[in-house]
Design a protein around this motif. Sequence first.
Motif, PDB file in Angstrom:
ATOM      1  N   UNK A 102      76.419  21.160  84.776  1.00  0.00           N
ATOM      2  CA  UNK A 102      75.808  20.904  83.464  1.00  0.00           C
ATOM      3  C   UNK A 102      74.334  21.317  83.392  1.00  0.00           C
ATOM      4  N   UNK A 103      73.589  21.177  84.489  1.00  0.00           N
ATOM      5  CA  UNK A 103      72.164  21.540  84.449  1.00  0.00           C
ATOM      6  C   UNK A 103      72.004  23.052  84.293  1.00  0.00           C
ATOM      7  N   UNK A 104      72.784  23.839  85.041  1.00  0.00           N
ATOM      8  CA  UNK A 104      72.699  25.303  84.914  1.00  0.00           C
ATOM      9  C   UNK A 104      73.171  25.745  83.524  1.00  0.00           C
ATOM     10  N   UNK A 105      74.170  25.053  82.958  1.00  0.00           N
ATOM     11  CA  UNK A 105      74.619  25.401  81.599  1.00  0.00           C
ATOM     12  C   UNK A 105      73.515  25.112  80.581  1.00  0.00           C
ATOM     13  N   UNK A 106      72.850  23.991  80.738  1.00  0.00           N
ATOM     14  CA  UNK A 106      71.742  23.673  79.819  1.00  0.00           C
ATOM     15  C   UNK A 106      70.612  24.691  79.943  1.00  0.00           C
ATOM     16  N   UNK A 107      70.300  25.107  81.175  1.00  0.00           N
ATOM     17  CA  UNK A 107      69.226  26.093  81.378  1.00  0.00           C
ATOM     18  C   UNK A 107      69.629  27.420  80.736  1.00  0.00           C
ATOM     19  N   UNK A 108      70.894  27.844  80.941  1.00  0.00           N
ATOM     20  CA  UNK A 108      71.374  29.116  80.373  1.00  0.00           C
ATOM     21  C   UNK A 108      71.346  29.071  78.846  1.00  0.00           C
ATOM     22  N   UNK A 109      71.694  27.923  78.276  1.00  0.00           N
ATOM     23  CA  UNK A 109      71.738  27.784  76.808  1.00  0.00           C
ATOM     24  C   UNK A 109      70.377  27.391  76.231  1.00  0.00           C
ATOM     25  N   UNK A 110      69.412  27.120  77.090  1.00  0.00           N
ATOM     26  CA  UNK A 110      68.119  26.559  76.680  1.00  0.00           C
ATOM     27  C   UNK A 110      68.340  25.315  75.805  1.00  0.00           C
ATOM     28  N   UNK A 111      69.256  24.478  76.242  1.00  0.00           N
ATOM     29  CA  UNK A 111      69.625  23.271  75.501  1.00  0.00           C
ATOM     30  C   UNK A 111      69.078  22.051  76.235  1.00  0.00           C
ATOM     31  N   UNK A 112      67.884  21.654  75.877  1.00  0.00           N
ATOM     32  CA  UNK A 112      67.225  20.555  76.582  1.00  0.00           C
ATOM     33  C   UNK A 112      67.855  19.208  76.241  1.00  0.00           C
ATOM     34  N   UNK A 113      67.936  18.339  77.239  1.00  0.00           N
ATOM     35  CA  UNK A 113      68.298  16.938  76.989  1.00  0.00           C
ATOM     36  C   UNK A 113      67.031  16.128  76.746  1.00  0.00           C
ATOM     37  N   UNK A 114      65.930  16.567  77.353  1.00  0.00           N
ATOM     38  CA  UNK A 114      64.651  15.872  77.193  1.00  0.00           C
ATOM     39  C   UNK A 114      63.558  16.837  76.758  1.00  0.00           C
TER      40      UNK A 114
END
Length: 165
Positions: free
Chosen positions: A63-75
């Motif tokens: 999930x962290x690499x997916x968020x980085x790839x999508x530039x989809x921050x949780x915080x």
Amino acid sequence: MDKYQHSQKNKLFKHAAHDPYCLPKVEGSAICPQCDAVYQAGNWTWNHPENTLVPNAQSVTCPACRRIADNAAAGTLTVSGSFWPQHRGEIVHLFEHIEKREKAEHALERIIHLTDTADELTVTTTGVHLANCLGHALEAAYKGQAHYHYDDNQCSVTIRWAREQ
Ligand SMILES: [Zn+2]
């Protein structure tokens, strides 16, 4: 950490289980091809020597690499006011120190970007927990004013921290 902080902390991790980036749930064990994080027994962890040999591990991007790839921050933490431009180096160093500490223990808690504009310094993270730690670290180091805003299902947090000289 007092009892209240501890229960808040547990709450943050529990709600992270409903994070859309953690779905669908992985069956069995997996290894992230990008960062080598290992998924075992329902958790993503680092590939420590004791779990290096994961039997029948699938290749699944964490999930962290997916968020980085999508530039989809949780915080998202925004630093403003007249104090930070003179202390940018120290503040960034503090963020990096906290990230290193938290990431070692929690494989999915990472900084995505640090962005400067004329008025603000913004840091985005893959996890709510790390953003929360960065906000509290700023308050502990420099006081100032911090506001924490969680979305309804607590899958994301927006923090604004400000200090004038
Ligand atoms: Zn990964």
